[in-house]
Write a protein that holds these residues in place. Structure first.
Motif, PDB file in Angstrom:
ATOM      1  N   GLU A 227       0.677   3.485   3.224  1.00 14.79           N
ATOM      2  CA  GLU A 227       1.402   2.885   4.348  1.00 14.79           C
ATOM      3  C   GLU A 227       2.916   3.000   4.131  1.00 14.79           C
ATOM      4  O   GLU A 227       3.670   3.272   5.069  1.00 14.79           O
ATOM      5  N   ASN A 228       3.350   2.778   2.892  1.00 10.70           N
ATOM      6  CA  ASN A 228       4.777   2.902   2.569  1.00 10.70           C
ATOM      7  C   ASN A 228       5.268   4.325   2.825  1.00 10.70           C
ATOM      8  O   ASN A 228       6.383   4.525   3.326  1.00 10.70           O
TER       9      ASN A 228
ATOM     10  N   SER B  28       3.350   0.934  10.744  1.00 12.07           N
ATOM     11  CA  SER B  28       2.240   1.195   9.832  1.00 12.07           C
ATOM     12  C   SER B  28       1.505   2.424  10.356  1.00 12.07           C
ATOM     13  O   SER B  28       1.800   2.928  11.447  1.00 12.07           O
ATOM     14  N   LEU B  29       0.543   2.912   9.618  1.00 10.43           N
ATOM     15  CA  LEU B  29      -0.189   4.129   9.995  1.00 10.43           C
ATOM     16  C   LEU B  29      -0.779   4.029  11.396  1.00 10.43           C
ATOM     17  O   LEU B  29      -0.687   4.964  12.196  1.00 10.43           O
TER      18      LEU B  29
ATOM     19  N   ASP C  59       0.836  -1.196   0.000  1.00 11.28           N
ATOM     20  CA  ASP C  59       0.000   0.000   0.000  1.00 11.28           C
ATOM     21  C   ASP C  59       0.882   1.261   0.000  1.00 11.28           C
ATOM     22  O   ASP C  59       1.720   1.449   0.876  1.00 11.28           O
TER      23      ASP C  59
END
Length: 206
Positions: A86-87, A184-185, A83
């Motif tokens: 997210e990256n 991650s987020l 994603d």
């Protein structure tokens, strides 16, 4: 070093949100934007406006990065598998100035950039003075011994307003932080909601 072209609290007021969760933010007292026309009633934002605002908020949060810097990070996030949103968050959180800020060694992301730039930080025992340096999982980030008693550091560590996230393994007695994993987020302790998916939509259309 990237020059900050606008006062950091103006970013808060422009967004109408206390994006760093700071007690001194003027948004806590007045929610309207800065400048002569700040109190005018806001119109409804278009889709483009909503996406632009999400990008400006995320870009501002990490020290008001230049558009060139931010677009380069986005382009890299797009090339990685998985994603893109997210990256993007993962790459931003791997910046050395972001890690120093997350470790609570300084009070603001802007102070983190200056702190790194002035040579107070080491990565795996070697001095690094590039705020955009990208740490890897397992890297040990530390404050140089002669810098550990700086008033800025001692005051920041004692601040109750932020917690150290679990993707950093911090040892406050030694002033070290091990970068355990790329977050991650949902792992990142943002005081306000960040929407990297809208940033992806913005760049996809523009």
């Amino acid at each position: 070093m990237t020059k900050r072209t606008s006062a950091k609290y103006k970013i808060d007021r422009r967004m109408g949100e206390n994006i760093w969760g700071r007690p001194k933010s003027p948004v806590n007292r007045r929610e309207y934007g800065p400048g002569q026309h700040g109190q005018r009633r806001k119109g409804k934002l278009s889709d483009f406006g909503i996406q632009l605002r999400a990008k400006q908020k995320l870009k501002g949060y990490y020290g008001d990065l230049t558009e060139k810097q931010f677009r380069r990070i986005y382009a890299e996030a797009e090339r990685l598998r998985g994603d893109t949103g997210e990256n993007l968050i993962g790459l931003l959180e791997r910046r050395l100035d972001a890690v120093v800020y997350r470790a609570k060694w300084v009070p603001t992301i802007f102070a983190a950039r200056q702190f790194v730039n002035h040579g107070h930080v080491t990565v795996n025992g070697k001095r690094v003075n590039i705020p955009s340096y990208r740490v890897k999982e397992g890297d040990v980030i530390a404050i140089r011994e002669k810098s550990r008693q700086l008033a800025l550091v001692l005051e920041a560590v004692a601040l109750p307003e932020r917690d150290q996230p679990d993707y950093l393994d911090c040892d406050n007695s030694k002033m070290t932080a091990t970068f355990v994993r790329t977050p991650s987020l949902g792992d990142v302790p943002y005081p306000v909601m960040m929407e990297p998916n809208l940033v992806v939509e913005f760049y996809a259309k523009n």
